[in-house]
Design an enzyme around this catalytic site. Structure first.
Site, PDB file in Angstrom:
ATOM      1  CE  LYS A 179      -1.861   1.764   3.967  1.00 11.24           C
ATOM      2  NZ  LYS A 179      -1.663   3.216   4.100  1.00 11.24           N
ATOM      3  CG  ASN A 180       2.522   2.719   3.546  1.00  8.94           C
ATOM      4  OD1 ASN A 180       1.340   2.999   3.373  1.00  8.94           O
ATOM      5  ND2 ASN A 180       3.068   2.631   4.751  1.00  8.94           N
TER       6      ASN A 180
ATOM      7  CB  CYS B 201      -4.227   6.691  11.056  1.00  9.46           C
ATOM      8  SG  CYS B 201      -4.571   5.190  10.154  1.00  9.46           S
TER       9      CYS B 201
ATOM     10  NE  ARG C 291       0.486  10.214  10.520  1.00  6.39           N
ATOM     11  CZ  ARG C 291       0.156   9.128   9.839  1.00  6.39           C
ATOM     12  NH1 ARG C 291      -0.992   8.568  10.028  1.00  6.39           N
ATOM     13  NH2 ARG C 291       0.988   8.624   8.954  1.00  6.39           N
TER      14      ARG C 291
ATOM     15  CG  ASP D 190       3.114   1.539   9.476  1.00  4.45           C
ATOM     16  OD1 ASP D 190       2.727   2.382  10.305  1.00  4.45           O
ATOM     17  OD2 ASP D 190       3.259   1.790   8.261  1.00  4.45           O
TER      18      ASP D 190
ATOM     19  NE  ARG E 274      -7.262   4.319   5.623  1.00  3.63           N
ATOM     20  CZ  ARG E 274      -6.407   4.949   6.393  1.00  3.63           C
ATOM     21  NH1 ARG E 274      -6.667   5.120   7.666  1.00  3.63           N
ATOM     22  NH2 ARG E 274      -5.292   5.431   5.914  1.00  3.63           N
TER      23      ARG E 274
HETATM   24  C1  UD1 Z   1       4.377   6.955   6.376  1.00  5.08           C
HETATM   25  C2  UD1 Z   1       3.511   5.731   6.186  1.00  5.08           C
HETATM   26  C3  UD1 Z   1       2.969   5.254   7.527  1.00  5.08           C
HETATM   27  C4  UD1 Z   1       4.119   5.026   8.512  1.00  5.08           C
HETATM   28  C5  UD1 Z   1       5.028   6.261   8.585  1.00  5.08           C
HETATM   29  C6  UD1 Z   1       6.264   6.029   9.424  1.00  5.08           C
HETATM   30  C7  UD1 Z   1       2.557   5.960   3.967  1.00  5.08           C
HETATM   31  C8  UD1 Z   1       1.339   6.175   3.124  1.00  5.08           C
HETATM   32  N1  UD1 Z   1       2.412   6.054   5.296  1.00  5.08           N
HETATM   33  O1  UD1 Z   1       3.544   7.962   6.926  1.00  5.08           O
HETATM   34  O2  UD1 Z   1       2.255   4.027   7.317  1.00  5.08           O
HETATM   35  O3  UD1 Z   1       3.582   4.778   9.800  1.00  5.08           O
HETATM   36  O4  UD1 Z   1       5.454   6.650   7.267  1.00  5.08           O
HETATM   37  O5  UD1 Z   1       6.977   4.939   8.941  1.00  5.08           O
HETATM   38  O6  UD1 Z   1       3.621   5.684   3.454  1.00  5.08           O
HETATM   39  N2  UD1 Z   1       6.493  14.694  10.777  1.00  5.08           N
HETATM   40  C9  UD1 Z   1       6.605  16.012  11.105  1.00  5.08           C
HETATM   41  N3  UD1 Z   1       6.414  16.953  10.128  1.00  5.08           N
HETATM   42  C10 UD1 Z   1       6.103  16.613   8.849  1.00  5.08           C
HETATM   43  C11 UD1 Z   1       5.993  15.237   8.517  1.00  5.08           C
HETATM   44  C12 UD1 Z   1       6.200  14.302   9.505  1.00  5.08           C
HETATM   45  O7  UD1 Z   1       6.879  16.361  12.253  1.00  5.08           O
HETATM   46  O8  UD1 Z   1       5.935  17.498   8.015  1.00  5.08           O
HETATM   47  C13 UD1 Z   1       6.695  13.671  11.819  1.00  5.08           C
HETATM   48  C14 UD1 Z   1       5.461  12.826  12.076  1.00  5.08           C
HETATM   49  O9  UD1 Z   1       4.561  13.465  12.962  1.00  5.08           O
HETATM   50  C15 UD1 Z   1       6.070  11.582  12.667  1.00  5.08           C
HETATM   51  C16 UD1 Z   1       7.393  11.452  11.909  1.00  5.08           C
HETATM   52  O10 UD1 Z   1       7.660  12.738  11.366  1.00  5.08           O
HETATM   53  O11 UD1 Z   1       6.352  11.783  14.034  1.00  5.08           O
HETATM   54  C17 UD1 Z   1       7.407  10.443  10.781  1.00  5.08           C
HETATM   55  O12 UD1 Z   1       6.297  10.684   9.923  1.00  5.08           O
HETATM   56  P1  UD1 Z   1       6.357  10.322   8.382  1.00  5.08           P
HETATM   57  O13 UD1 Z   1       7.511   9.414   8.131  1.00  5.08           O
HETATM   58  O14 UD1 Z   1       6.281  11.570   7.605  1.00  5.08           O
HETATM   59  O15 UD1 Z   1       5.002   9.510   8.182  1.00  5.08           O
HETATM   60  P2  UD1 Z   1       4.062   9.495   6.909  1.00  5.08           P
HETATM   61  O16 UD1 Z   1       4.856   9.725   5.686  1.00  5.08           O
HETATM   62  O17 UD1 Z   1       2.879  10.336   7.167  1.00  5.08           O
END
Ligand code: UD1
Length: 429
Positions: free
Chosen positions: A22-23, A126, A131, A316, A408
């Protein structure tokens, strides 16, 4: 609203085909916006998130067709998707759609890269912590986009196109890395992404972009260098297997005992989690056909695990591991370092008889001899599947409510498990 009924206590035996990730599928579909040509994706999983992203992309004018089944295809086999973003008719991604899936916010990067502008609602997804998207916005600014936030929307402009830049992430972000990578591909000049996420899904997207004509080196390391090109073309790409689905079924087998082949799974995508499962007493072997996982009567050993960006233990799989540890012979510790508030499964696991103590980001799990079935409620994607794992080992019947979270991210879960001997059924309505 559908529910899933599980009667626990049976070991799993047989084989489970692992779906496309999915990711990786979501950012690959989004990357189609970078070219006028058709992108063909094979091994696309049939998931609610994929359908939702199809709707979001259609709204931008993207034409998506799913190829019909061919003779000899396995029933429900993964699908082939033809995506054509020849004409982008709308550069706005509205709240009603983006709020349902956080990953859809990433359309910001290809839209600005190709069209010079985009207006994208702040995301939902989620409910696991705040986030934010500050780092994604920072990445776009480093590539020369002018950003405004107005009425819950991020409005980005780059009238003369994006420019190469230095992007150094203060923390590892998967979404930030996807956005930086997609934006940099069509920027003029060279971009450097420091402290980039190293997740296999980043590498899969980079591989596809390279086939489309992008000039990327270092994907899979912390430093990615992208030399921008004027345009990208179409290609054909097969989505890599889902390491989270793989890890989830591996935990299910470790929980129930038995012997299952996870077909098409690749150990290098989740070595850390497999090592943890070995410590917990599972027997794991890699074969040409996938990963074989078995557990005999020896019982589950407790572990001490901290989640971390790849190649560490994935957040995850944290909820699923916790479900497994509820039956360990002793005390386990799990520390969540990626998301705050990603322990919503704890109170539901407690309804099945689990003993878990929470202290901030740390969970201490006292293994119990028996879990007992109960009605539980799924609260997010990974949490809901952890309830399924616990239910498979619980005495009696568990009813998992609100299973739309499961749909999902897990393709045909009840089918895959029941073919291996579990008593799992979906109750519609
Ligand atoms: C992706 C995955 C999700 C997984 C996560 C971490 C997809 C569709 N989703 O989510 O399943 O749990 O990686 O492996 O691929 N953060 C900030 N600012 C930002 C962006 C992120 O502070 O602008 C923080 C987040 O709150 C979190 C950390 O960075 O604490 C990691 O998040 P991130 O790796 O960005 O997660 P996603 O890409 O949303």
């Amino acid at each position: 609203m559908d529910r899933i009924r599980i009667v626990g206590g049976k070991p799993l035996h047989g084989s489970i085909p692992i779906s496309g990730a999915k990711n990786a599928t979501l950012p690959l579909m989004i990357a189609s916006l970078l070219t006028r040509d058709t992108l063909i994706l094979d091994n696309v999983p049939r998931l609610a998130d994929v359908l939702l992203l199809q709707r979001i992309l259609s709204n931008h004018g993207v034409d998506i067709t799913i190829k019909g089944k061919r003779p000899g295809d396995v029933e429900h086999s993964n699908q082939t998707m033809h995506i054509s973003a020849a004409d982008i008719v709308d550069t706005t991604a509205p709240y009603e759609l983006v709020s349902k899936m956080r990953g859809s916010f990433w359309v910001l990067a290809p839209l600005v890269a190709r069209m010079g502008r985009a207006k994208v609602s702040m995301p939902g997804g989620c409910a696991i912590g705040t986030r934010p998207v500050d780092l994604l916005i920072m990445a776009m600014e480093r590539l020369g986009a002018k950003i405004e936030i107005d009425g819950g929307y991020v409005i980005a402009n780059a009238d003369n196109g994006l420019e190469g830049g230095e992007i150094e992430f203060p923390k590892v972000t998967v979404g930030g890395t996807h956005v930086a990578l997609m934006g940099a591909c069509l920027a003029s000049g060279t971009s450097v992404i420091e402290n980039a996420a190293r997740e296999p899904e980043i590498v899969d997207v980079a591989d596809c972009l390279i086939k489309m004509g992008a000039r990327i080196s270092g994907a899979g390391t912390s430093r990615i260098v992208v030399e921008g090109v004027a345009k990208l073309s179409g290609t054909r790409h097969s989505v890599l297997p889902d390491r989270i689905e793989t890890g989830t079924y591996a935990m299910a087998v470790a929980m129930t005992g038995g012997d299952v082949l996870l077909e098409g799974a690749r150990p290098e995508l989740l070595q850390n989690a497999l090592d943890v499962l070995s410590q917990a007493g599972a027997e794991i072997s890699a074969t040409n056909a996938g990963i074989r996982i078995a557990r005999n009567d020896a019982g589950i050993r407790p572990v001490d695990v901290t989640t971390a960006p790849f190649p560490g233990f994935p957040t995850d799989l944290q909820a699923q591991l916790m479900a497994l540890m509820t039956r360990a012979r002793g005390t386990s510790r799990i520390t969540e370092t990626i998301f705050e508030n990603r322990f919503m499964h704890v109170q539901e696991l407690a309804r099945l008889g689990a003993h878990i103590h929470l202290d901030g980001q740390n969970a201490t799990i006292e293994g119990v001899d028996r879990l007992t079935g109960a009605p539980v409620m799924a609260t997010d994607l990974r949490a809901s599947v952890s309830l399924v794992i616990a239910a498979l080992a619980a005495e009696g019947e568990t009813m998992v409510n609100r299973v739309y979270h499961l749909d999902r991210g897990f393709e045909r879960l009840e089918d895959k498990l029941s073919r291996c001997g579990a008593t799992v059924e979906r109750i519609s309505g």
